[in-house]
Scaffold this motif. Structure first.
Motif, mmCIF file in Angstrom:
data_model
loop_
_atom_site.group_PDB
_atom_site.id
_atom_site.type_symbol
_atom_site.label_atom_id
_atom_site.label_comp_id
_atom_site.label_asym_id
_atom_site.label_seq_id
_atom_site.Cartn_x
_atom_site.Cartn_y
_atom_site.Cartn_z
ATOM 1 N N THR A 63 0.849 -1.179 0.000
ATOM 2 C CA THR A 63 0.000 0.000 0.000
ATOM 3 C C THR A 63 0.893 1.241 0.000
ATOM 4 O OG1 THR A 63 -0.099 -0.184 2.416
ATOM 5 C CG2 THR A 63 -1.963 -1.063 1.173
ATOM 6 N N ARG B 54 -11.991 -2.776 -10.327
ATOM 7 C CA ARG B 54 -12.020 -3.315 -8.970
ATOM 8 C C ARG B 54 -12.835 -4.601 -8.898
ATOM 9 N NH1 ARG B 54 -14.589 1.693 -6.049
ATOM 10 N NH2 ARG B 54 -15.841 1.541 -7.925
ATOM 11 N N GLY C 161 -12.883 -1.946 -2.469
ATOM 12 C CA GLY C 161 -11.632 -1.854 -3.199
ATOM 13 C C GLY C 161 -11.113 -0.434 -3.305
ATOM 14 N N ASN C 162 -9.962 -0.309 -3.950
ATOM 15 C CA ASN C 162 -9.361 0.996 -4.182
ATOM 16 C C ASN C 162 -10.123 1.750 -5.275
ATOM 17 O OD1 ASN C 162 -6.681 1.113 -2.575
ATOM 18 N ND2 ASN C 162 -6.708 -0.956 -3.431
ATOM 19 N N SER D 119 -0.761 4.433 -7.258
ATOM 20 C CA SER D 119 -0.528 3.837 -5.945
ATOM 21 C C SER D 119 -1.892 3.593 -5.320
ATOM 22 C CB SER D 119 0.346 4.722 -5.047
ATOM 23 O OG SER D 119 -0.336 5.904 -4.694
ATOM 24 N N PHE D 120 -1.929 2.636 -4.396
ATOM 25 C CA PHE D 120 -3.213 2.210 -3.849
ATOM 26 C C PHE D 120 -3.148 2.196 -2.326
ATOM 27 C CE2 PHE D 120 -2.655 0.376 -8.048
ATOM 28 C CZ PHE D 120 -3.784 0.872 -8.686
ATOM 29 N N PRO D 121 -4.109 2.844 -1.656
ATOM 30 C CA PRO D 121 -4.052 2.970 -0.197
ATOM 31 C C PRO D 121 -4.568 1.758 0.563
ATOM 32 C CG PRO D 121 -5.930 4.184 -1.043
ATOM 33 C CD PRO D 121 -5.182 3.675 -2.239
ATOM 34 N N LYS D 122 -5.315 0.873 -0.102
ATOM 35 C CA LYS D 122 -5.939 -0.248 0.598
ATOM 36 C C LYS D 122 -5.392 -1.583 0.095
ATOM 37 C CE LYS D 122 -10.396 2.134 1.110
ATOM 38 N NZ LYS D 122 -11.852 2.026 0.812
ATOM 39 N N GLU E 289 -5.592 -5.166 -1.425
ATOM 40 C CA GLU E 289 -6.564 -5.704 -2.374
ATOM 41 C C GLU E 289 -5.939 -6.868 -3.130
ATOM 42 O OE1 GLU E 289 -9.552 -4.031 -5.869
ATOM 43 O OE2 GLU E 289 -8.752 -2.685 -4.348
ATOM 44 N N LEU F 154 -6.015 -6.821 -7.976
ATOM 45 C CA LEU F 154 -6.623 -5.659 -8.612
ATOM 46 C C LEU F 154 -6.263 -5.694 -10.097
ATOM 47 C CD1 LEU F 154 -6.545 -2.061 -7.190
ATOM 48 C CD2 LEU F 154 -6.039 -2.472 -9.587
ATOM 49 N N ASP G 264 -0.407 -4.748 2.807
ATOM 50 C CA ASP G 264 -0.142 -3.633 3.724
ATOM 51 C C ASP G 264 1.111 -3.832 4.575
ATOM 52 O OD1 ASP G 264 -1.115 -5.617 5.346
ATOM 53 O OD2 ASP G 264 -2.758 -4.435 6.205
#
Length: 234
Positions: A109, A129, A135-136, A153-156, A158, A161, A179
């Protein structure tokens, strides 16, 4: 009388447990479905010029002894595990001969993904998603030939994806967002290495997009640890 602790003993107490490495291998059990030729690519007026043979799908990349590539292996339960994605080296996805390379990628993440376009044609990158609720956020960006890299970039976290190109609907890549940094993707020999793990007992998961998931329990000592997975073809 005061007890005197030798200086070397004090220094030893201050040193954290040595980090160890988990190694292993993933193999495929059974015969996977045959891969299919991507005839729309070969027949495309622009993309067809970039290949000499008709490419095939790569749902299962399997070696001569069942070695299974493109499996995401994740260690669960590492104490104080958190993402270091913001400072990690950016990952790279390229668009070459109207295909995404690599097909499977794993990142943390917050880690940057640079998407390149090495083709002399227009692509677009659409991050669809699998879970529309959790999802992101979806992103959909066009990328001309010779254009600068796109950054994602992805905060969660998943699982798998999907990256797709709406201009060339056979183009897909899948990104597993984790993460923390304790993961790896198997190579063509089916092996993986996950470094910097503190000794302890952990749950280790192996995820293949088509073959599903397998879980193992493993104990890692200061000398390291090893684990093997067998995933059934589906």
């Amino acid at each position: 009388m005061k007890r005197i602790i030798p200086l070397l003993a004090v220094a030893a107490l201050a040193v954290p447990a040595l980090a160890a490495e988990l190694t292993g291998k993933v193999t495929l059990k059974g015969t996977p479905p045959p891969e299919v030729e991507i005839t729309p690519l070969k027949n495309d007026a622009n993309c067809g010029k970039l290949v000499t043979q008709t490419p095939k799908t790569i749902h299962y990349v399997v070696g001569p002894n069942g070695e299974l590539a493109n499996t995401v292996v994740i260690v669960k339960g590492v104490p104080d595990a958190k993402s270091t994605g913001a400072s990690a080296t950016p990952a790279v996805i390229d668009q070459k001969a109207c295909l995404y390379v690599p097909h499977i990628l794993a990142v943390q993440t917050g880690q940057k993904i640079l998407v390149k376009n090495s083709d002399p044609v227009l692509h677009n990158v659409n991050t669809t998603r699998p879970n529309a609720v959790e999802g992101n956020p979806q992103q959909n960006l066009a990328q001309l030939a010779g254009a600068p890299d796109l950054t994602f970039s992805f905060p969660k976290p998943e699982a798998f994806l999907r990256f797709k190109c709406d201009v060339h609907p056979w183009m897909f890549a899948y990104v597993y967002v984790v993460d923390h940094p304790y993961f790896a993707v198997t190579g063509t020999d089916g092996t993986f290495k996950i470094p910097n793990l503190p000794p302890g007992k952990y749950t280790v998961e192996a995820h293949h997009r088509k073959g599903g998931s397998v879980t193992r329990e493993v104990e890692i000592t200061q000398a390291g640890g090893t684990v093997e997975f067998s995933i059934e073809a589906k």
